[in-house]
Motif scaffolding. Structure first.
Motif, PDB file in Angstrom:
ATOM      1  N   LEU A  82       0.815  -1.207   0.000  1.00 45.55           N
ATOM      2  CA  LEU A  82       0.000   0.000   0.000  1.00 45.55           C
ATOM      3  C   LEU A  82       0.854   1.263   0.000  1.00 45.55           C
ATOM      4  O   LEU A  82       1.959   1.289   0.555  1.00 45.55           O
ATOM      5  N   ALA A  83       0.305   2.301  -0.590  1.00 47.57           N
ATOM      6  CA  ALA A  83       0.939   3.625  -0.547  1.00 47.57           C
ATOM      7  C   ALA A  83       0.542   4.291   0.767  1.00 47.57           C
ATOM      8  O   ALA A  83      -0.314   5.176   0.817  1.00 47.57           O
ATOM      9  N   ALA A  84       1.146   3.812   1.856  1.00 51.89           N
ATOM     10  CA  ALA A  84       0.829   4.288   3.201  1.00 51.89           C
ATOM     11  C   ALA A  84       2.052   4.102   4.095  1.00 51.89           C
ATOM     12  O   ALA A  84       2.904   3.250   3.828  1.00 51.89           O
ATOM     13  N   LYS A  85       2.114   4.886   5.163  1.00 48.44           N
ATOM     14  CA  LYS A  85       3.245   4.773   6.086  1.00 48.44           C
ATOM     15  C   LYS A  85       3.187   3.482   6.890  1.00 48.44           C
ATOM     16  O   LYS A  85       4.223   2.889   7.213  1.00 48.44           O
ATOM     17  N   ALA A  86       1.972   3.053   7.247  1.00 45.41           N
ATOM     18  CA  ALA A  86       1.807   1.845   8.061  1.00 45.41           C
ATOM     19  C   ALA A  86       0.399   1.323   7.866  1.00 45.41           C
ATOM     20  O   ALA A  86      -0.530   2.091   7.586  1.00 45.41           O
ATOM     21  N   TYR A  87       0.233   0.006   8.027  1.00 46.40           N
ATOM     22  CA  TYR A  87      -1.103  -0.570   7.904  1.00 46.40           C
ATOM     23  C   TYR A  87      -1.140  -1.966   8.516  1.00 46.40           C
ATOM     24  O   TYR A  87      -0.101  -2.607   8.727  1.00 46.40           O
ATOM     25  N   VAL A  88      -2.357  -2.400   8.783  1.00 43.86           N
ATOM     26  CA  VAL A  88      -2.565  -3.741   9.316  1.00 43.86           C
ATOM     27  C   VAL A  88      -3.928  -4.236   8.873  1.00 43.86           C
ATOM     28  O   VAL A  88      -4.880  -3.447   8.733  1.00 43.86           O
ATOM     29  N   LEU A  89      -4.016  -5.540   8.621  1.00 44.76           N
ATOM     30  CA  LEU A  89      -5.288  -6.219   8.362  1.00 44.76           C
ATOM     31  C   LEU A  89      -5.431  -7.293   9.416  1.00 44.76           C
ATOM     32  O   LEU A  89      -4.556  -8.151   9.565  1.00 44.76           O
ATOM     33  N   MET A  90      -6.534  -7.259  10.146  1.00 44.01           N
ATOM     34  CA  MET A  90      -6.724  -8.099  11.323  1.00 44.01           C
ATOM     35  C   MET A  90      -8.054  -8.835  11.245  1.00 44.01           C
ATOM     36  O   MET A  90      -9.062  -8.266  10.826  1.00 44.01           O
ATOM     37  N   GLU A  91      -8.043 -10.111  11.629  1.00 45.34           N
ATOM     38  CA  GLU A  91      -9.293 -10.846  11.795  1.00 45.34           C
ATOM     39  C   GLU A  91      -9.881 -10.429  13.126  1.00 45.34           C
ATOM     40  O   GLU A  91      -9.224 -10.496  14.161  1.00 45.34           O
ATOM     41  N   ALA A  92     -11.120  -9.960  13.115  1.00 52.96           N
ATOM     42  CA  ALA A  92     -11.668  -9.264  14.273  1.00 52.96           C
ATOM     43  C   ALA A  92     -11.944 -10.178  15.452  1.00 52.96           C
ATOM     44  O   ALA A  92     -11.827  -9.756  16.603  1.00 52.96           O
ATOM     45  N   ASN A  93     -12.328 -11.420  15.213  1.00 55.23           N
ATOM     46  CA  ASN A  93     -12.688 -12.294  16.323  1.00 55.23           C
ATOM     47  C   ASN A  93     -11.485 -12.636  17.194  1.00 55.23           C
ATOM     48  O   ASN A  93     -11.544 -12.550  18.415  1.00 55.23           O
ATOM     49  N   SER A  94     -10.382 -12.992  16.569  1.00 60.48           N
ATOM     50  CA  SER A  94      -9.201 -13.447  17.306  1.00 60.48           C
ATOM     51  C   SER A  94      -8.133 -12.371  17.469  1.00 60.48           C
ATOM     52  O   SER A  94      -7.259 -12.490  18.319  1.00 60.48           O
ATOM     53  N   GLY A  95      -8.179 -11.342  16.626  1.00 59.80           N
ATOM     54  CA  GLY A  95      -7.102 -10.361  16.622  1.00 59.80           C
ATOM     55  C   GLY A  95      -5.906 -10.802  15.798  1.00 59.80           C
ATOM     56  O   GLY A  95      -4.868 -10.134  15.790  1.00 59.80           O
ATOM     57  N   GLN A  96      -6.036 -11.919  15.092  1.00 66.58           N
ATOM     58  CA  GLN A  96      -4.943 -12.447  14.278  1.00 66.58           C
ATOM     59  C   GLN A  96      -4.609 -11.474  13.159  1.00 66.58           C
ATOM     60  O   GLN A  96      -5.478 -11.011  12.432  1.00 66.58           O
ATOM     61  N   VAL A  97      -3.328 -11.150  13.030  1.00 71.88           N
ATOM     62  CA  VAL A  97      -2.869 -10.235  11.989  1.00 71.88           C
ATOM     63  C   VAL A  97      -2.619 -11.021  10.709  1.00 71.88           C
ATOM     64  O   VAL A  97      -1.844 -11.982  10.692  1.00 71.88           O
ATOM     65  N   LEU A  98      -3.275 -10.621   9.624  1.00 76.60           N
ATOM     66  CA  LEU A  98      -3.138 -11.291   8.334  1.00 76.60           C
ATOM     67  C   LEU A  98      -2.118 -10.595   7.438  1.00 76.60           C
ATOM     68  O   LEU A  98      -1.379 -11.248   6.705  1.00 76.60           O
TER      69      LEU A  98
END
Length: 388
Positions: free
Chosen positions: A37-53
């Protein structure tokens, strides 16, 4: 149920709840690298567990701009649920709140505005004036409210966050991270669904002024139902968004894009990637009996064992069918056993790799047995120890 039986039960369950094996295997081989992504920082997370994808610089401390207001709104809803304030309470608008710069709800100094209206003004209109007014109502001052924000951040495990004000206006000591904002978003979503519904509202009309929600994804993607945007010169354009498709909820957080259009587009890339190439399955709910464990010196010789938390896994599509689980129970459980006491664990593997471990707990209590039961089991344990 012994360990082998449990493992077989889980492995048999997985293929029945996922895609056909041949198709799933093909998809698993086709999973591409995540988008850059054209961004300084980012995260995609599964909401139930908090698992970072997916993540990039997700723990970097950056100015969060108005994403700060997620914490301000979260604390306000906590105070409502605790009975400390009510949505119908009228809040006096101070000159300090009225003079706060940046985005505004356009409340007037000396007027009274309800907690409910201010909460809508914070979440939908991103009003700095509304945020300060509600913070002063709850804590007496912005500084005292910031202390509440930092205490709550600590409770949520937001280790890379520190708040100096409730609005997100620039301050060198005011920062957060993409991952921390994801943790905060999880709490908002799961702890208070009624107030979370406000985040999906596209506009708010107050005092003759109608302002739209700045989250463009609410118009572009019907599966998106929150959360918030932010912008300052130092922070760039930021967004935290959440969406649900086919029972799976994802949270995407993006820091430091170049425009409101860019933050929406980059966030959409994360959500699209996650929903296309990952799947989530809940195999067992917390509190469901999975086995019976032997108990010594108790009113009962057995105790029901289950999970303290749901066993939910999120993996690239096609990999769920490869999971195998094993269960271990503590070999010598002696009464009394408390409900919720850890008595073993469940370990889930994908091949040789452990991908999840969950506590196995007693889902009922077992009291200490009578004197004769305790004596008899002591004798049995003595001989058990001799021959094992």
């Amino acid at each position: 149920m012994n360990i082998t039986t449990f493992a077989k039960r889980l492995c048999l369950l997985v293929p029945l709840l996922t895609a056909p094996a041949a198709w799933a295997a093909d998809v698993a081989q086709m999973v591409p690298a995540p988008p850059q992504l054209a961004a300084k920082a980012y995260v995609l997370m599964e909401a139930n567990s908090g698992q970072v994808l997916v993540e990039s610089n997700s723990d970097e401390r950056l100015p969060p701009a108005s994403l700060t207001k997620l914490m301000s709104a979260y604390i306000a809803t906590l105070e409502i649920r605790r009975g400390q304030i009510k949505e119908t309470d009228m809040v006096n608008v101070s000159e300090n709140a009225w003079r706060t710069g940046g985005s505004r709800m356009f409340i007037k100094v000396g007027s009274q505005v309800s907690v409910s209206d201010l909460l809508h003004g914070i979440i939908i209109q991103s009003g700095n004036d509304a945020t300060v007014a509600l913070a002063e109502h709850i804590a007496g001052s912005e500084d005292a409210f910031a202390d509440m924000m930092n205490a709550q951040a600590q409770k949520l495990g937001m280790v890379n966050s520190h708040f100096m004000n409730p609005t997100g206006l620039p301050d060198p000591e005011h920062y957060s991270s993409a991952h921390d904002i994801g943790l905060l978003a999880r709490a908002i979503i799961h702890e208070d669904p009624a107030h979370y519904a406000i985040y999906s509202q596209k506009e708010f009309f107050w005092n003759g002024i109608k302002q739209p929600n700045r989250n463009l994804l609410l118009w572009r993607d019907k599966t998106v139902d929150g959360l918030k945007t932010g912008h300052t010169d130092a922070a760039g354009y930021c967004m935290a968004a959440s969406a649900v498709r086919d029972g799976m909820r994802l949270i995407a957080v993006v820091f430091g894009t170049t425009s409101d259009q860019a933050r929406a587009a980059e966030t959409q890339k994360l959500l699209t990637y996650g929903f296309r190439f990952y799947e989530t399955q809940t195999f067992y709910k917390s509190g469901t009996e999975l086995a019976k464990a032997s108990v010594w010196k108790g009113t009962s010789s057995e105790v029901k064992a289950g999970l303290a938390e749901d066993l939910t896994m999120t993996l690239p599509r096609g990999q769920l069918k490869n999971l195998q689980a094993s269960m271990t129970l503590n070999p010598q459980l002696t009464a009394p056993i408390e409900k919720g006491q850890v008595i073993g664990k469940v370990e889930v593997k994908n091949g040789d790799k452990v991908v999840e471990t969950k506590d196995l707990v007693a889902i009922e209590a077992v009291d200490e047995g009578g004197i004769f039961r305790r004596i008899w089991d002591s004798i049995r344990l003595f001989f058990y120890g001799l021959f094992n």
